[in-house]
Design a protein around this motif. Structure first.
Motif, PDB file in Angstrom:
ATOM      1  N   ASN A  17       0.877  -1.170   0.000  1.00 53.00           N
ATOM      2  CA  ASN A  17       0.000   0.000   0.000  1.00 53.00           C
ATOM      3  C   ASN A  17       0.911   1.216   0.000  1.00 53.00           C
ATOM      4  O   ASN A  17       1.634   1.447   0.961  1.00 53.00           O
ATOM      5  CB  ASN A  17      -0.886  -0.008   1.248  1.00 53.00           C
ATOM      6  CG  ASN A  17      -1.844   1.165   1.305  1.00 53.00           C
ATOM      7  OD1 ASN A  17      -1.866   2.019   0.418  1.00 53.00           O
ATOM      8  ND2 ASN A  17      -2.644   1.213   2.348  1.00 53.00           N
ATOM      9  N   GLY A  18       0.917   1.965  -1.101  1.00 57.59           N
ATOM     10  CA  GLY A  18       1.820   3.103  -1.134  1.00 57.59           C
ATOM     11  C   GLY A  18       1.798   3.855  -2.445  1.00 57.59           C
ATOM     12  O   GLY A  18       0.870   3.747  -3.235  1.00 57.59           O
ATOM     13  N   ASP A  19       2.866   4.573  -2.670  1.00 52.90           N
ATOM     14  CA  ASP A  19       3.030   5.444  -3.829  1.00 52.90           C
ATOM     15  C   ASP A  19       3.920   4.744  -4.855  1.00 52.90           C
ATOM     16  O   ASP A  19       5.109   4.548  -4.618  1.00 52.90           O
ATOM     17  CB  ASP A  19       3.668   6.760  -3.362  1.00 52.90           C
ATOM     18  CG  ASP A  19       3.878   7.767  -4.466  1.00 52.90           C
ATOM     19  OD1 ASP A  19       3.742   7.420  -5.658  1.00 52.90           O
ATOM     20  OD2 ASP A  19       4.195   8.925  -4.131  1.00 52.90           O
ATOM     21  N   ILE A  20       3.348   4.370  -5.979  1.00 49.34           N
ATOM     22  CA  ILE A  20       4.091   3.619  -6.995  1.00 49.34           C
ATOM     23  C   ILE A  20       5.285   4.404  -7.535  1.00 49.34           C
ATOM     24  O   ILE A  20       6.263   3.818  -7.985  1.00 49.34           O
ATOM     25  CB  ILE A  20       3.165   3.146  -8.137  1.00 49.34           C
ATOM     26  CG1 ILE A  20       3.830   2.018  -8.940  1.00 49.34           C
ATOM     27  CG2 ILE A  20       2.739   4.313  -9.028  1.00 49.34           C
ATOM     28  CD1 ILE A  20       2.894   1.262  -9.852  1.00 49.34           C
ATOM     29  N   THR A  21       5.228   5.720  -7.457  1.00 54.75           N
ATOM     30  CA  THR A  21       6.340   6.524  -7.979  1.00 54.75           C
ATOM     31  C   THR A  21       7.574   6.456  -7.081  1.00 54.75           C
ATOM     32  O   THR A  21       8.651   6.888  -7.486  1.00 54.75           O
ATOM     33  CB  THR A  21       5.941   8.004  -8.163  1.00 54.75           C
ATOM     34  OG1 THR A  21       5.709   8.603  -6.886  1.00 54.75           O
ATOM     35  CG2 THR A  21       4.717   8.142  -9.044  1.00 54.75           C
ATOM     36  N   ALA A  45       0.516  11.298 -11.454  1.00 49.11           N
ATOM     37  CA  ALA A  45       1.518  11.163 -10.388  1.00 49.11           C
ATOM     38  C   ALA A  45       2.870  10.746 -10.962  1.00 49.11           C
ATOM     39  O   ALA A  45       3.921  11.253 -10.541  1.00 49.11           O
ATOM     40  CB  ALA A  45       1.045  10.148  -9.344  1.00 49.11           C
ATOM     41  N   ILE A  46       2.856   9.856 -11.939  1.00 49.14           N
ATOM     42  CA  ILE A  46       4.102   9.400 -12.563  1.00 49.14           C
ATOM     43  C   ILE A  46       4.786  10.547 -13.302  1.00 49.14           C
ATOM     44  O   ILE A  46       5.995  10.741 -13.183  1.00 49.14           O
ATOM     45  CB  ILE A  46       3.836   8.188 -13.482  1.00 49.14           C
ATOM     46  CG1 ILE A  46       3.543   6.949 -12.619  1.00 49.14           C
ATOM     47  CG2 ILE A  46       5.004   7.932 -14.427  1.00 49.14           C
ATOM     48  CD1 ILE A  46       3.071   5.733 -13.387  1.00 49.14           C
ATOM     49  N   VAL A  47       4.019  11.332 -14.048  1.00 48.35           N
ATOM     50  CA  VAL A  47       4.607  12.465 -14.774  1.00 48.35           C
ATOM     51  C   VAL A  47       5.109  13.530 -13.798  1.00 48.35           C
ATOM     52  O   VAL A  47       6.193  14.091 -13.984  1.00 48.35           O
ATOM     53  CB  VAL A  47       3.605  13.055 -15.792  1.00 48.35           C
ATOM     54  CG1 VAL A  47       4.108  14.372 -16.365  1.00 48.35           C
ATOM     55  CG2 VAL A  47       3.354  12.054 -16.917  1.00 48.35           C
ATOM     56  N   SER A 120      12.430  -6.755 -12.387  1.00 47.11           N
ATOM     57  CA  SER A 120      11.353  -6.333 -11.488  1.00 47.11           C
ATOM     58  C   SER A 120      10.439  -5.315 -12.165  1.00 47.11           C
ATOM     59  O   SER A 120      10.863  -4.541 -13.020  1.00 47.11           O
ATOM     60  CB  SER A 120      11.927  -5.738 -10.202  1.00 47.11           C
ATOM     61  OG  SER A 120      12.705  -4.589 -10.482  1.00 47.11           O
ATOM     62  N   ILE A 121       9.182  -5.354 -11.737  1.00 44.76           N
ATOM     63  CA  ILE A 121       8.162  -4.464 -12.295  1.00 44.76           C
ATOM     64  C   ILE A 121       7.192  -4.095 -11.178  1.00 44.76           C
ATOM     65  O   ILE A 121       6.927  -4.915 -10.293  1.00 44.76           O
ATOM     66  CB  ILE A 121       7.429  -5.156 -13.472  1.00 44.76           C
ATOM     67  CG1 ILE A 121       6.500  -4.192 -14.212  1.00 44.76           C
ATOM     68  CG2 ILE A 121       6.681  -6.388 -13.011  1.00 44.76           C
ATOM     69  CD1 ILE A 121       5.921  -4.779 -15.498  1.00 44.76           C
ATOM     70  N   ALA A 122       6.691  -2.872 -11.219  1.00 46.16           N
ATOM     71  CA  ALA A 122       5.680  -2.421 -10.254  1.00 46.16           C
ATOM     72  C   ALA A 122       4.373  -2.180 -10.998  1.00 46.16           C
ATOM     73  O   ALA A 122       4.339  -1.429 -11.973  1.00 46.16           O
ATOM     74  CB  ALA A 122       6.139  -1.147  -9.553  1.00 46.16           C
ATOM     75  N   LEU A 123       3.326  -2.842 -10.545  1.00 45.08           N
ATOM     76  CA  LEU A 123       2.001  -2.747 -11.165  1.00 45.08           C
ATOM     77  C   LEU A 123       1.030  -2.015 -10.251  1.00 45.08           C
ATOM     78  O   LEU A 123       0.917  -2.363  -9.075  1.00 45.08           O
ATOM     79  CB  LEU A 123       1.414  -4.143 -11.387  1.00 45.08           C
ATOM     80  CG  LEU A 123       1.912  -5.027 -12.499  1.00 45.08           C
ATOM     81  CD1 LEU A 123       1.346  -6.429 -12.335  1.00 45.08           C
ATOM     82  CD2 LEU A 123       1.501  -4.464 -13.840  1.00 45.08           C
ATOM     83  N   VAL A 160       1.440  -2.397  -6.320  1.00 52.27           N
ATOM     84  CA  VAL A 160       1.377  -1.223  -5.453  1.00 52.27           C
ATOM     85  C   VAL A 160       0.003  -0.585  -5.595  1.00 52.27           C
ATOM     86  O   VAL A 160      -0.335  -0.039  -6.644  1.00 52.27           O
ATOM     87  CB  VAL A 160       2.485  -0.209  -5.802  1.00 52.27           C
ATOM     88  CG1 VAL A 160       2.461   0.962  -4.826  1.00 52.27           C
ATOM     89  CG2 VAL A 160       3.855  -0.883  -5.798  1.00 52.27           C
ATOM     90  N   VAL A 161      -0.781  -0.705  -4.541  1.00 49.37           N
ATOM     91  CA  VAL A 161      -2.125  -0.125  -4.538  1.00 49.37           C
ATOM     92  C   VAL A 161      -2.132   1.085  -3.619  1.00 49.37           C
ATOM     93  O   VAL A 161      -1.260   1.228  -2.756  1.00 49.37           O
ATOM     94  CB  VAL A 161      -3.196  -1.155  -4.116  1.00 49.37           C
ATOM     95  CG1 VAL A 161      -3.252  -2.305  -5.119  1.00 49.37           C
ATOM     96  CG2 VAL A 161      -2.952  -1.684  -2.720  1.00 49.37           C
ATOM     97  N   TYR A 162      -3.119   1.926  -3.809  1.00 52.97           N
ATOM     98  CA  TYR A 162      -3.184   3.163  -3.035  1.00 52.97           C
ATOM     99  C   TYR A 162      -4.440   3.165  -2.176  1.00 52.97           C
ATOM    100  O   TYR A 162      -5.551   3.116  -2.703  1.00 52.97           O
ATOM    101  CB  TYR A 162      -3.175   4.365  -3.978  1.00 52.97           C
ATOM    102  CG  TYR A 162      -3.060   5.682  -3.265  1.00 52.97           C
ATOM    103  CD1 TYR A 162      -1.850   6.094  -2.737  1.00 52.97           C
ATOM    104  CD2 TYR A 162      -4.169   6.501  -3.106  1.00 52.97           C
ATOM    105  CE1 TYR A 162      -1.735   7.298  -2.070  1.00 52.97           C
ATOM    106  CE2 TYR A 162      -4.062   7.710  -2.442  1.00 52.97           C
ATOM    107  CZ  TYR A 162      -2.845   8.099  -1.928  1.00 52.97           C
ATOM    108  OH  TYR A 162      -2.732   9.288  -1.266  1.00 52.97           O
ATOM    109  N   GLY A 163      -4.250   3.156  -0.875  1.00 50.25           N
ATOM    110  CA  GLY A 163      -5.374   3.239   0.047  1.00 50.25           C
ATOM    111  C   GLY A 163      -5.653   1.935   0.765  1.00 50.25           C
ATOM    112  O   GLY A 163      -5.400   0.848   0.249  1.00 50.25           O
ATOM    113  N   ASP A 164      -6.188   2.072   1.962  1.00 47.04           N
ATOM    114  CA  ASP A 164      -6.449   0.909   2.813  1.00 47.04           C
ATOM    115  C   ASP A 164      -7.499  -0.030   2.223  1.00 47.04           C
ATOM    116  O   ASP A 164      -7.383  -1.248   2.343  1.00 47.04           O
ATOM    117  CB  ASP A 164      -6.894   1.359   4.207  1.00 47.04           C
ATOM    118  CG  ASP A 164      -5.779   2.067   4.965  1.00 47.04           C
ATOM    119  OD1 ASP A 164      -4.595   1.898   4.597  1.00 47.04           O
ATOM    120  OD2 ASP A 164      -6.094   2.798   5.927  1.00 47.04           O
ATOM    121  N   GLN A 165      -8.533   0.529   1.594  1.00 42.01           N
ATOM    122  CA  GLN A 165      -9.575  -0.323   1.025  1.00 42.01           C
ATOM    123  C   GLN A 165      -9.008  -1.186  -0.102  1.00 42.01           C
ATOM    124  O   GLN A 165      -9.234  -2.394  -0.141  1.00 42.01           O
ATOM    125  CB  GLN A 165     -10.751   0.509   0.513  1.00 42.01           C
ATOM    126  CG  GLN A 165     -11.859  -0.354  -0.064  1.00 42.01           C
ATOM    127  CD  GLN A 165     -12.968   0.452  -0.713  1.00 42.01           C
ATOM    128  OE1 GLN A 165     -12.882   1.662  -0.850  1.00 42.01           O
ATOM    129  NE2 GLN A 165     -14.019  -0.236  -1.122  1.00 42.01           N
TER     130      GLN A 165
END
Length: 181
Positions: A17-21, A45-47, A120-123, A160-165
């Motif tokens: 759970n976090g910021d993929i960038t 966010a990536i840009v 490695s890759i982050a999705l 990497v997902v964003y948020g508790d839900q």
């Protein structure tokens, strides 16, 4: 919050759970639209983190190749991000394009990482933002693709997902599907 899964195909899957960038991976996957216009969500966010060069390269890609079809990917450099590449995966809109397109976007991201000889890759949770896919469906499809995938160079997938839900739903699905290889 981080949990790891070891798959029978040799892949290590890490759910975070976090910021993929901010993650360290050879490539970061961007949940993109067909025109690679990075105006919101993960794409923006990536840009913002990687620099406008990512948008410039995306614009050039579309000028040369046309829009990226739903379920397909395009690649740019990662600008100032820790990653070397951004793989722009065009996911489907929920209820409009089918689950097979989401499966394809995820699989093509992994294949592109292997083509680039990355380990490695982050999705992100592709299509769960403005495109409306429920977390549970995305997690199930992602789990299926990761279990079935036959890696060549790829060793680690960071989801990497964003948020508790989102994290809670992905963890529940992954606990039920990835532990039972």
């Amino acid at each position: 919050m981080v949990v790891a899964y070891k798959l029978s195909n040799g892949l290590e899957v890490i759910l975070e759970n976090g910021d993929i960038t901010k993650v360290e991976a050879d490539a970061i996957v961007n949940a993109a639209n067909s025109y690679l216009s990075h105006g919101g969500g993960v794409a923006l966010a990536i840009v913002r983190s990687g620099g406008y060069i990512i948008q410039e390269e995306s614009d050039e890609y579309v000028r040369r190749n046309g829009p990226v079809p739903v379920g397909e990917v395009a690649v740019t450099t990662a600008g100032k991000l820790k990653a070397r590449y951004v793989i722009h995966a065009v996911g489907p809109r929920y209820g409009i394009e089918g689950d097979d397109k989401l499966e394809s976007a995820i699989r093509r991201s992994l294949e592109k990482a292997d083509e680039l000889k990355l380990s490695s890759i982050a999705l992100p949770a592709i299509s769960t933002g403005i495109y409306g896919y429920p977390y549970e469906i995305c997690a199930r499809i992602m789990s299926k693709v990761m279990k079935e995938y036959k890696p060549k160079f790829l060793k680690r997938i960071l989801v990497v997902v964003y948020g508790d839900q989102a994290y809670s739903v992905f963890k529940k699905v992954f606990d039920n599907s990835l532990y039972m290889n």
